[in-house]
Write a protein that holds these residues in place. Structure first.
Motif, PDB file in Angstrom:
ATOM      1  N   VAL A  74       0.828  -1.202   0.000  1.00 12.14           N
ATOM      2  CA  VAL A  74       0.000   0.000   0.000  1.00 12.14           C
ATOM      3  C   VAL A  74       0.869   1.261   0.000  1.00 12.14           C
ATOM      4  O   VAL A  74       0.619   2.213  -0.752  1.00 12.14           O
ATOM      5  N   THR A  75       1.907   1.253   0.840  1.00 16.53           N
ATOM      6  CA  THR A  75       2.789   2.425   0.923  1.00 16.53           C
ATOM      7  C   THR A  75       3.495   2.684  -0.401  1.00 16.53           C
ATOM      8  O   THR A  75       3.501   3.807  -0.920  1.00 16.53           O
ATOM      9  N   GLY A  76       4.096   1.630  -0.947  1.00 16.82           N
ATOM     10  CA  GLY A  76       4.800   1.781  -2.210  1.00 16.82           C
ATOM     11  C   GLY A  76       3.874   2.174  -3.345  1.00 16.82           C
ATOM     12  O   GLY A  76       4.228   2.990  -4.196  1.00 16.82           O
ATOM     13  N   PHE A  77       2.678   1.580  -3.354  1.00 19.54           N
ATOM     14  CA  PHE A  77       1.696   1.886  -4.393  1.00 19.54           C
ATOM     15  C   PHE A  77       1.366   3.370  -4.403  1.00 19.54           C
ATOM     16  O   PHE A  77       1.369   4.012  -5.471  1.00 19.54           O
ATOM     17  N   TRP A  78       1.096   3.937  -3.230  1.00 18.91           N
ATOM     18  CA  TRP A  78       0.736   5.348  -3.167  1.00 18.91           C
ATOM     19  C   TRP A  78       1.919   6.255  -3.506  1.00 18.91           C
ATOM     20  O   TRP A  78       1.753   7.311  -4.130  1.00 18.91           O
ATOM     21  N   LEU A  79       3.125   5.838  -3.115  1.00 22.01           N
ATOM     22  CA  LEU A  79       4.307   6.619  -3.500  1.00 22.01           C
ATOM     23  C   LEU A  79       4.466   6.644  -5.023  1.00 22.01           C
ATOM     24  O   LEU A  79       4.829   7.675  -5.599  1.00 22.01           O
ATOM     25  N   GLY A  80       4.166   5.513  -5.673  1.00 24.53           N
ATOM     26  CA  GLY A  80       4.229   5.462  -7.131  1.00 24.53           C
ATOM     27  C   GLY A  80       3.193   6.352  -7.782  1.00 24.53           C
ATOM     28  O   GLY A  80       3.477   7.045  -8.770  1.00 24.53           O
ATOM     29  N   VAL A  81       1.988   6.350  -7.239  1.00 25.38           N
ATOM     30  CA  VAL A  81       0.924   7.210  -7.758  1.00 25.38           C
ATOM     31  C   VAL A  81       1.322   8.683  -7.635  1.00 25.38           C
ATOM     32  O   VAL A  81       1.193   9.464  -8.587  1.00 25.38           O
ATOM     33  N   LEU A  82       1.818   9.058  -6.452  1.00 20.52           N
ATOM     34  CA  LEU A  82       2.176  10.460  -6.223  1.00 20.52           C
ATOM     35  C   LEU A  82       3.384  10.880  -7.061  1.00 20.52           C
ATOM     36  O   LEU A  82       3.472  12.024  -7.508  1.00 20.52           O
ATOM     37  N   PHE A  83       4.299   9.934  -7.301  1.00 19.60           N
ATOM     38  CA  PHE A  83       5.458  10.219  -8.149  1.00 19.60           C
ATOM     39  C   PHE A  83       5.016  10.546  -9.576  1.00 19.60           C
ATOM     40  O   PHE A  83       5.470  11.528 -10.174  1.00 19.60           O
ATOM     41  N   LEU A  84       4.124   9.737 -10.120  1.00 17.30           N
ATOM     42  CA  LEU A  84       3.632  10.012 -11.476  1.00 17.30           C
ATOM     43  C   LEU A  84       2.779  11.268 -11.523  1.00 17.30           C
ATOM     44  O   LEU A  84       2.789  12.008 -12.518  1.00 17.30           O
ATOM     45  N   LEU A  85       2.034  11.537 -10.450  1.00 16.67           N
ATOM     46  CA  LEU A  85       1.263  12.772 -10.384  1.00 16.67           C
ATOM     47  C   LEU A  85       2.197  13.974 -10.452  1.00 16.67           C
ATOM     48  O   LEU A  85       1.925  14.959 -11.160  1.00 16.67           O
ATOM     49  N   ALA A  86       3.323  13.890  -9.734  1.00 13.10           N
ATOM     50  CA  ALA A  86       4.295  14.985  -9.746  1.00 13.10           C
ATOM     51  C   ALA A  86       4.895  15.161 -11.147  1.00 13.10           C
ATOM     52  O   ALA A  86       5.039  16.291 -11.635  1.00 13.10           O
ATOM     53  N   LEU A  87       5.251  14.050 -11.808  1.00 13.60           N
ATOM     54  CA  LEU A  87       5.782  14.140 -13.164  1.00 13.60           C
ATOM     55  C   LEU A  87       4.744  14.714 -14.114  1.00 13.60           C
ATOM     56  O   LEU A  87       5.071  15.514 -15.005  1.00 13.60           O
ATOM     57  N   ASP A  88       3.496  14.306 -13.926  1.00 11.85           N
ATOM     58  CA  ASP A  88       2.405  14.768 -14.777  1.00 11.85           C
ATOM     59  C   ASP A  88       2.251  16.281 -14.684  1.00 11.85           C
ATOM     60  O   ASP A  88       1.921  16.941 -15.671  1.00 11.85           O
ATOM     61  N   ARG A  89       2.480  16.810 -13.487  1.00 17.53           N
ATOM     62  CA  ARG A  89       2.354  18.256 -13.287  1.00 17.53           C
ATOM     63  C   ARG A  89       3.605  19.011 -13.719  1.00 17.53           C
ATOM     64  O   ARG A  89       3.527  20.175 -14.097  1.00 17.53           O
ATOM     65  N   ALA A  90       4.765  18.344 -13.672  1.00 18.07           N
ATOM     66  CA  ALA A  90       6.031  19.047 -13.899  1.00 18.07           C
ATOM     67  C   ALA A  90       6.492  19.022 -15.347  1.00 18.07           C
ATOM     68  O   ALA A  90       7.262  19.895 -15.769  1.00 18.07           O
ATOM     69  N   ILE A  91       6.042  18.029 -16.126  1.00 21.99           N
ATOM     70  CA  ILE A  91       6.529  17.875 -17.503  1.00 21.99           C
ATOM     71  C   ILE A  91       5.429  18.249 -18.497  1.00 21.99           C
ATOM     72  O   ILE A  91       4.345  17.663 -18.467  1.00 21.99           O
ATOM     73  N   PRO A  92       5.675  19.201 -19.361  1.00 19.97           N
ATOM     74  CA  PRO A  92       4.662  19.553 -20.378  1.00 19.97           C
ATOM     75  C   PRO A  92       4.502  18.416 -21.376  1.00 19.97           C
ATOM     76  O   PRO A  92       5.488  17.873 -21.885  1.00 19.97           O
ATOM     77  N   HIS A  93       3.256  18.019 -21.644  1.00 21.41           N
ATOM     78  CA  HIS A  93       3.009  16.917 -22.570  1.00 21.41           C
ATOM     79  C   HIS A  93       1.609  17.048 -23.148  1.00 21.41           C
ATOM     80  O   HIS A  93       0.766  17.779 -22.630  1.00 21.41           O
ATOM     81  N   LEU A  94       1.384  16.317 -24.230  1.00 24.95           N
ATOM     82  CA  LEU A  94       0.104  16.388 -24.927  1.00 24.95           C
ATOM     83  C   LEU A  94      -0.345  14.982 -25.267  1.00 24.95           C
ATOM     84  O   LEU A  94       0.380  14.227 -25.911  1.00 24.95           O
ATOM     85  N   HIS A  95      -1.557  14.624 -24.834  1.00 24.97           N
ATOM     86  CA  HIS A  95      -2.086  13.296 -25.109  1.00 24.97           C
ATOM     87  C   HIS A  95      -2.663  13.227 -26.517  1.00 24.97           C
ATOM     88  O   HIS A  95      -3.027  14.237 -27.113  1.00 24.97           O
ATOM     89  N   GLN A  96      -2.752  12.001 -27.024  1.00 20.41           N
ATOM     90  CA  GLN A  96      -3.349  11.796 -28.335  1.00 20.41           C
ATOM     91  C   GLN A  96      -4.791  12.317 -28.357  1.00 20.41           C
ATOM     92  O   GLN A  96      -5.499  12.263 -27.356  1.00 20.41           O
ATOM     93  N   ASN A  97      -5.203  12.822 -29.499  1.00 24.68           N
ATOM     94  CA  ASN A  97      -6.580  13.313 -29.704  1.00 24.68           C
ATOM     95  C   ASN A  97      -6.945  14.439 -28.743  1.00 24.68           C
ATOM     96  O   ASN A  97      -8.105  14.603 -28.374  1.00 24.68           O
ATOM     97  N   SER A  98      -5.945  15.200 -28.332  1.00 20.89           N
ATOM     98  CA  SER A  98      -6.191  16.335 -27.446  1.00 20.89           C
ATOM     99  C   SER A  98      -5.458  17.555 -27.984  1.00 20.89           C
ATOM    100  O   SER A  98      -4.365  17.439 -28.542  1.00 20.89           O
TER     101      SER A  98
END
Length: 260
Positions: A74-98
């Motif tokens: 559970v601990t590791g899972f949430w750390l992974g989620v928050l890590f990707l959330l941080a990357l999602d906010r910090a790195i400019p990117h564009l999804h397909q069909n958007s």
């Protein structure tokens, strides 16, 4: 480094490169329904890999904690989620069909942000391969060489459509075939890099292996829910993406059971 480890690291990257190479043999762009099917399939593989190859082994390795064996997962899972959330906010990117970029404002080209979007969710896949290989190399009883191979093959299989999903739309936007292929391959280069770094880190702190396994699982599930499932379900006939998700899930389940 054992040859099995090198193969495990490079297989997913090879899947992406082969998918990106489809730009040389196909004309036009991928049909919207085909993109949904490929995206749904990739999501199914990633969810199954998160459960059977990462979370279950993480809890098995923490079995000595008794009723608290779920805590590292559970601990590791949430750390992974928050890590990707941080990357999602910090790195400019564009999804397909958007047409609306995510992350901080930037003047990067559309093609660059499309590549960054795919690179983002290749990072947790590389981490997953790296940490499983680290567990096998350390002689962990819950991780076998065949199980690590199953994970690498499963991710390579779902990386093939991902390579096509990034190179074909770039080609449709006027990017040359060579450059579209290069961008597709470049997006997959994050996987062996992340796998190698994770393998090195896990070797230094083996007691943290259950946390690292579930960390990779949380990062992959974040990508699936935040990006892949919405893309697979967009538009009409969204049941195609759902069926493809089920197919990807069962393919990875079968691989893990047969080879693990």
């Amino acid at each position: 480094m054992p040859i099995e480890t090198i193969q495990g690291i490079l297989l997913p990257f090879a899947g992406t490169a082969l998918g990106a190479a489809s730009v040389f043999g196909m004309r036009g762009k991928l049909h919207e329904r085909v993109q949904r099917v490929l995206t749904g399939f990739a999501a199914g593989v990633m969810v199954a890999a998160s459960v059977w190859s990462l979370l279950i082994p993480a809890m098995e390795q923490a079995a000595e904690l008794g009723h608290w064996a779920f805590l590292p997962a559970v601990t590791g899972f949430w750390l992974g989620v928050l890590f990707l959330l941080a990357l999602d906010r910090a790195i400019p990117h564009l999804h397909q069909n958007s047409d609306k970029p995510e992350g901080p404002r930037t003047h990067l080209k559309r093609t660059t942000m499309l590549v960054l979007a795919v690179t983002l969710h290749n990072i947790p896949e590389g981490m997953a391969v790296g940490v499983v290989l680290a567990g096998w190399m350390a002689g962990n009883e819950t991780i076998s060489a065949a199980g690590a191979l199953a994970l690498s093959i499963g991710i390579a299989v779902q990386n093939f459509p991902e390579g096509a999903i990034i190179s074909m739309p770039l080609r449709a936007e006027g990017v040359g075939k060579g450059r579209a292929f290069f961008y597709g391959v470049l997006s997959g280069a994050a996987e062996p890099l992340a796998a190698g770094l994770t393998l090195w880190a896990a070797g230094l702190i083996l007691p943290a292996l259950p946390y690292l396994l579930s960390f990779a699982a949380g990062a992959m599930v974040y990508v699936v829910v935040e990006e892949l499932i919405p893309e697979a379900s967009a538009g009409t006939h969204s049941n195609l993406g759902t069926l493809a998700f089920a197919a990807g899930f069962t393919v990875m389940l079968a691989l893990d059971t047969a080879l693990g």
